[in-house]
Design an enzyme around this catalytic site. Sequence first.
Site, PDB file in Angstrom:
ATOM      1  N   ARG A 292     -34.730  36.166 -17.930  1.00  0.00           N
ATOM      2  CA  ARG A 292     -35.576  35.815 -16.785  1.00  0.00           C
ATOM      3  C   ARG A 292     -36.733  36.802 -16.715  1.00  0.00           C
ATOM      4  O   ARG A 292     -36.828  37.726 -17.530  1.00  0.00           O
ATOM      5  CB  ARG A 292     -34.764  35.914 -15.489  1.00  0.00           C
ATOM      6  CG  ARG A 292     -34.078  37.282 -15.341  1.00  0.00           C
ATOM      7  CD  ARG A 292     -33.476  37.514 -13.986  1.00  0.00           C
ATOM      8  NE  ARG A 292     -32.615  38.669 -13.946  1.00  0.00           N
ATOM      9  CZ  ARG A 292     -33.006  39.930 -13.855  1.00  0.00           C
ATOM     10  NH1 ARG A 292     -34.300  40.210 -13.850  1.00  0.00           N
ATOM     11  NH2 ARG A 292     -32.140  40.919 -13.799  1.00  0.00           N
ATOM     12  N   ARG A 338     -40.131  50.747  -6.380  1.00  0.00           N
ATOM     13  CA  ARG A 338     -39.584  49.709  -5.508  1.00  0.00           C
ATOM     14  C   ARG A 338     -39.396  50.275  -4.103  1.00  0.00           C
ATOM     15  O   ARG A 338     -38.744  51.311  -3.926  1.00  0.00           O
ATOM     16  CB  ARG A 338     -38.242  49.210  -6.044  1.00  0.00           C
ATOM     17  CG  ARG A 338     -38.288  48.704  -7.471  1.00  0.00           C
ATOM     18  CD  ARG A 338     -36.961  48.083  -7.868  1.00  0.00           C
ATOM     19  NE  ARG A 338     -36.918  47.765  -9.291  1.00  0.00           N
ATOM     20  CZ  ARG A 338     -35.963  47.047  -9.871  1.00  0.00           C
ATOM     21  NH1 ARG A 338     -34.951  46.591  -9.135  1.00  0.00           N
ATOM     22  NH2 ARG A 338     -35.989  46.795 -11.160  1.00  0.00           N
TER      23      ARG A 338
END
Length: 453
Positions: A292, A338
């Site tokens: 992915r 993040r």
Amino acid sequence: MFKKVLIANRGEIAVRVIRTCKALGIITVAVHSEADADAPHVKMANEAHLIGGSRVAESYLNIDKILEVARLTKAQAIHPGYGLLSENAEFARRCGKEGLIFIGPSPEVISKMGSKIQSRKAMEEAGVPVVPGITYPLADAEEAVEAADLIGYPVMLKASAGGGGIGMQVVHSGDEIRKAFAGNQKRATDFFGDGTMYIEKFVENPRHIEIQILADGFGNTVYLWERECSIQRRHQKVVEEAPSSFLSETTRRKMGEAAVKAAKSIGYKNAGTIEFLVDEEQNFYFLEMNTRLQVEHPVTEEITGLDLVEKQLKIAGDEALDFSQEEVKREGHAIEVRIYAEDPKTFFPSPGKITKLELPKGSGIRHELAVHDQSVVTPFYDPMIAKLIVKGNDRDDAINRLHGALVDYHIEGIKTNIPMLKEVIAHPAFRSGDTTTDFVGKYLKTKKTNNAE
């Protein structure tokens, strides 16, 4: 090219996919839970449809409801983003039965690479280096002890399914295995519906370095350099950069060629990532394949100038790659951090209402987020709320820009991991490139409270 695409995801990745679709003139369909009724991805899409309650099992994992919306809206393809159903082989299979293009590899490849045991076997057969370990499921703790005695301690007890550090633990003796086995197996079963466990040798002081690949349906596969993702907490990445400051050009090329070899050996198509552990002598070992788009894909985009979502869409639409390996550029240095809604010391989630959000501005700064001033961060989903990406002329320039951006990044109303990120970026070990996977526990103040699970 597709005329209409459904995005089977939420948060910043849904926003990211919608942005590229709009640039290509593709109509977008968003799906959302009750909790996400006012989310940015819902407002950005051309169409948006409620698919269930706030919990992921009631909505974003509800395959039947998502496919129902796809039929209703006459979508031609589904982009799964990352997480949720993105590596669910059954979902990809169901898409095919409905006449929908799943923007990703085939269900068979997803299934093979979704099992760490099966993927280890496939890579061994392809001649790709793997971490010493077993390629069969463990029946119980005693069989695990027998295997570990043969491999040699320390070893990594791991769940074959899933990721994110769930069901994973370093063990140093048979007694530790006996204590750890049942608990990790239960966590794997609870999170992934699969409690299959195996063991591999624990690589001391490793770096986590991954190779981004693209493969079309015409036999063309290229690697887009590497990303170093060694700064982690609870086996989950928090800082990613490209290129790695550790690799020699020779090792970089060998890893890229190994990743292409791995992808070709399983008939891979679309974007994917081969993850490696790299030891202190730059020996590298296959860890797993992510079938992915990765959370950290923006750093690759920044140094190559490519839009990976655009490439995904074009490959899924049966277009060939329009560049060769020799034409893949590498320019500057990019770092991503993040931003999590979590306590920076314990790493426990910190849901709540964002009462103030001020984003840093300036040259070389990129934001990927799906929250705004007054957004409510719910406890139902992953606590990552944004990504901050910077690009510099070189690594020092990128670090300096990132430090300034974090100083200017203001979120109020909830706790975030920004203080922890500032600590990472400012640490001399990070500045010098000493970024092994034990960085947080070895260098940060958080190490005394880094036991949250």
